[in-house]
Design a protein around this motif. Structure first.
Motif, PDB file in Angstrom:
ATOM      1  N   PRO A   4      25.633   3.177  42.799  1.00  0.00           N
ATOM      2  CA  PRO A   4      25.834   4.326  43.672  1.00  0.00           C
ATOM      3  C   PRO A   4      27.033   5.130  43.225  1.00  0.00           C
ATOM      4  CG  PRO A   4      26.655   2.332  44.728  1.00  0.00           C
ATOM      5  CD  PRO A   4      26.000   1.907  43.445  1.00  0.00           C
ATOM      6  N   GLN A   5      26.871   6.396  42.993  1.00  0.00           N
ATOM      7  CA  GLN A   5      27.989   7.254  42.648  1.00  0.00           C
ATOM      8  C   GLN A   5      28.816   7.545  43.893  1.00  0.00           C
ATOM      9  OE1 GLN A   5      28.609   8.049  39.466  1.00  0.00           O
ATOM     10  NE2 GLN A   5      26.861   6.739  38.984  1.00  0.00           N
ATOM     11  N   THR A   6      30.085   7.905  43.673  1.00  0.00           N
ATOM     12  CA  THR A   6      30.979   8.164  44.797  1.00  0.00           C
ATOM     13  C   THR A   6      30.408   9.217  45.729  1.00  0.00           C
ATOM     14  OG1 THR A   6      32.894   7.616  43.444  1.00  0.00           O
ATOM     15  CG2 THR A   6      33.294   8.860  45.449  1.00  0.00           C
ATOM     16  N   CYS A   7      29.852  10.267  45.154  1.00  0.00           N
ATOM     17  CA  CYS A   7      29.315  11.336  45.979  1.00  0.00           C
ATOM     18  C   CYS A   7      28.130  10.853  46.797  1.00  0.00           C
ATOM     19  CB  CYS A   7      28.923  12.527  45.121  1.00  0.00           C
ATOM     20  SG  CYS A   7      27.667  12.148  43.862  1.00  0.00           S
ATOM     21  N   ARG A  11      28.296  10.700  51.042  1.00  0.00           N
ATOM     22  CA  ARG A  11      27.442  11.519  51.891  1.00  0.00           C
ATOM     23  C   ARG A  11      26.879  10.740  53.074  1.00  0.00           C
ATOM     24  NH1 ARG A  11      21.786  11.796  50.912  1.00  0.00           N
ATOM     25  NH2 ARG A  11      21.015  10.341  49.329  1.00  0.00           N
ATOM     26  N   TYR A  12      26.989   9.418  53.034  1.00  0.00           N
ATOM     27  CA  TYR A  12      26.547   8.608  54.161  1.00  0.00           C
ATOM     28  C   TYR A  12      27.674   8.365  55.168  1.00  0.00           C
ATOM     29  CZ  TYR A  12      22.223   7.553  51.662  1.00  0.00           C
ATOM     30  OH  TYR A  12      21.004   7.647  51.022  1.00  0.00           O
ATOM     31  N   LEU A  13      28.894   8.772  54.825  1.00  0.00           N
ATOM     32  CA  LEU A  13      30.046   8.580  55.711  1.00  0.00           C
ATOM     33  C   LEU A  13      30.314   9.844  56.511  1.00  0.00           C
ATOM     34  CD1 LEU A  13      32.484   6.774  53.241  1.00  0.00           C
ATOM     35  CD2 LEU A  13      31.236   5.728  55.135  1.00  0.00           C
ATOM     36  N   ALA A 222      28.006  -1.225  57.629  1.00  0.00           N
ATOM     37  CA  ALA A 222      26.687  -1.864  57.589  1.00  0.00           C
ATOM     38  C   ALA A 222      25.589  -0.813  57.484  1.00  0.00           C
ATOM     39  CB  ALA A 222      26.483  -2.734  58.832  1.00  0.00           C
ATOM     40  N   ASP A 223      25.724   0.265  58.244  1.00  0.00           N
ATOM     41  CA  ASP A 223      24.722   1.336  58.202  1.00  0.00           C
ATOM     42  C   ASP A 223      24.696   2.013  56.830  1.00  0.00           C
ATOM     43  OD1 ASP A 223      24.066   0.812  60.818  1.00  0.00           O
ATOM     44  OD2 ASP A 223      25.254   2.454  61.650  1.00  0.00           O
ATOM     45  N   VAL A 224      25.877   2.186  56.219  1.00  0.00           N
ATOM     46  CA  VAL A 224      25.945   2.821  54.897  1.00  0.00           C
ATOM     47  C   VAL A 224      25.268   1.945  53.847  1.00  0.00           C
ATOM     48  CG1 VAL A 224      27.520   3.471  53.025  1.00  0.00           C
ATOM     49  CG2 VAL A 224      27.987   4.215  55.358  1.00  0.00           C
ATOM     50  N   PHE A 225      25.578   0.640  53.865  1.00  0.00           N
ATOM     51  CA  PHE A 225      24.961  -0.264  52.893  1.00  0.00           C
ATOM     52  C   PHE A 225      23.445  -0.292  53.058  1.00  0.00           C
ATOM     53  CE2 PHE A 225      29.044  -2.994  52.505  1.00  0.00           C
ATOM     54  CZ  PHE A 225      29.556  -2.082  51.597  1.00  0.00           C
ATOM     55  N   LYS A 226      22.986  -0.343  54.300  1.00  0.00           N
ATOM     56  CA  LYS A 226      21.544  -0.364  54.545  1.00  0.00           C
ATOM     57  C   LYS A 226      20.901   0.944  54.083  1.00  0.00           C
ATOM     58  CE  LYS A 226      21.797  -3.478  58.544  1.00  0.00           C
ATOM     59  NZ  LYS A 226      21.657  -3.570  60.024  1.00  0.00           N
ATOM     60  N   VAL A 229      20.628   1.005  50.251  1.00  0.00           N
ATOM     61  CA  VAL A 229      19.548   0.133  49.777  1.00  0.00           C
ATOM     62  C   VAL A 229      18.188   0.746  50.091  1.00  0.00           C
ATOM     63  CG1 VAL A 229      18.439  -2.115  50.101  1.00  0.00           C
ATOM     64  CG2 VAL A 229      20.932  -1.974  49.890  1.00  0.00           C
ATOM     65  N   ASP A 230      18.032   1.253  51.312  1.00  0.00           N
ATOM     66  CA  ASP A 230      16.747   1.844  51.707  1.00  0.00           C
ATOM     67  C   ASP A 230      16.407   3.077  50.871  1.00  0.00           C
ATOM     68  OD1 ASP A 230      16.494  -0.117  53.601  1.00  0.00           O
ATOM     69  OD2 ASP A 230      17.109   1.124  55.299  1.00  0.00           O
ATOM     70  N   ALA A 231      17.447   3.830  50.483  1.00  0.00           N
ATOM     71  CA  ALA A 231      17.219   5.045  49.691  1.00  0.00           C
ATOM     72  C   ALA A 231      17.041   4.749  48.206  1.00  0.00           C
ATOM     73  CB  ALA A 231      18.375   6.020  49.894  1.00  0.00           C
ATOM     74  N   GLY A 232      17.196   3.485  47.835  1.00  0.00           N
ATOM     75  CA  GLY A 232      17.040   3.131  46.426  1.00  0.00           C
ATOM     76  C   GLY A 232      18.236   3.488  45.574  1.00  0.00           C
TER      77      GLY A 232
END
Length: 296
Positions: A4-7, A11-13, A222-226, A229-232
């Motif tokens: 995962p790139q920083t950007c 974007r999930y935060l 937890a939501d960010v990690f999920k 993963v869900d977004a591939g």
């Protein structure tokens, strides 16, 4: 291996929304009335008005603070906070020896450090530890129990009334007594009398509602990690390799379900039907297996 790139992670935060209230003012010059004003200014900035804050952890995450929780195994430390090199604020809360109302106050206390002491160096923090902690304590108290509203809801300041107000404001009875004393609604002797009643009722060990209200847990990481993963964007294997912690420690810190980092997505395997030959009588043709009896 895809990382995962920083950007992509950012974007999930949530956007960071922590105001610079001091505007360059030195923390050493803060008076009690200044801290009261800053606490009210923070409430206004986040549109909280004068209403109770029902979940401080949720509020921290909503304004862009990354919150984690972990046992600290000491009575001397209830939380830690800092601004990261990425410009984002981070808070670690103790998960042991906790109650809902205590976590409320601990989270507000760490928010105070983020708001009031962002420019304080480690050396200054050590040299002025007591004063800095007192400022954070006063800010948390004023933030959770705004003077203009909380004071008008007090009638007799009896223990039963503080129990009722705890249900409304989600602040411990002990913290309410301290707040009433600082607001000069209670004098020293009245506060001492309440503390004695408080102790006689066993509230030093457990207050009302402490065994009813579930602990408010951080969910942002937890939501960010999920989501990643869900977004591939990343796999669980990537996370295990990239994070400098054991998987169970990551799960504990972030609030992920136990074993989540080890579980792989279930694979769907298509099974082909197997046709079993049948004899002319319509039965299933099988193999006769002789049974050897003892003594044969």
């Amino acid at each position: 291996m895809k990382r995962p790139q920083t950007c992509e992670t950012t974007r999930y935060l949530p956007e960071i929304n922590v105001p610079d209230l001091l505007q360059g003012r030195n923390f050493r010059n803060l008076r009690d009335e200044d801290i009261e004003a800053y606490a009210q200014a923070a409430r206004e900035h986040w549109g909280l008005g004068l209403r109770p804050i029902l979940n401080m952890v949720e509020l921290l995450e909503r304004i862009g603070v990354v919150v984690a929780s972990e046992p600290m195994e000491t009575d001397q430390l209830d939380g830690l906070s800092r601004w990261g090199s990425d410009g984002r604020p981070y808070v670690l809360l103790a998960s042991d020896k906790q109650s809902f109302s205590r976590r409320q106050f601990d989270a507000a206390h760490e928010l105070a450090h983020l708001v009031l002491h962002r420019a304080v160096t480690e050396e200054e923090f050590v040299e002025n530890f007591k004063a800095i902690e007192d400022q954070a304590h006063r800010f948390a108290s004023a933030f959770l129990l705004p003077a203009s509203q909380f004071s008008v809801e007090i009638d007799t300041a009896a223990i039963w009334e503080l129990e009722r107000l705890k249900a409304r404001w989600k602040v411990s009875i002990k913290a309410q007594i301290m707040r009433l004393q600082r607001l000069q609604i209670l004098d020293k002797s009245s506060a001492t009398r309440l503390y004695k009643i408080y102790s006689a009722k066993g509230y030093s060990r457990r207050e009302p509602f402490d065994d009813v209200w579930p602990m408010q847990e951080p969910t942002l990481l937890a939501d960010v990690f999920k989501a990643l993963v869900d977004a591939g964007q990343v796999t669980k294997e990537d996370l295990r390799e990239d994070l400098p912690l054991f998987p169970h420690d990551v799960e504990s810190l972030t609030g992920l379900p136990s074993g989540w980092l080890s579980l792989q997505a279930a694979r769907i395997v298509e099974l082909k039907p197997v046709v079993t030959p049948r004899d002319n009588l319509g039965g299933v043709r099988g193999e006769v297996v002789p049974i050897k009896r003892s003594g044969d």
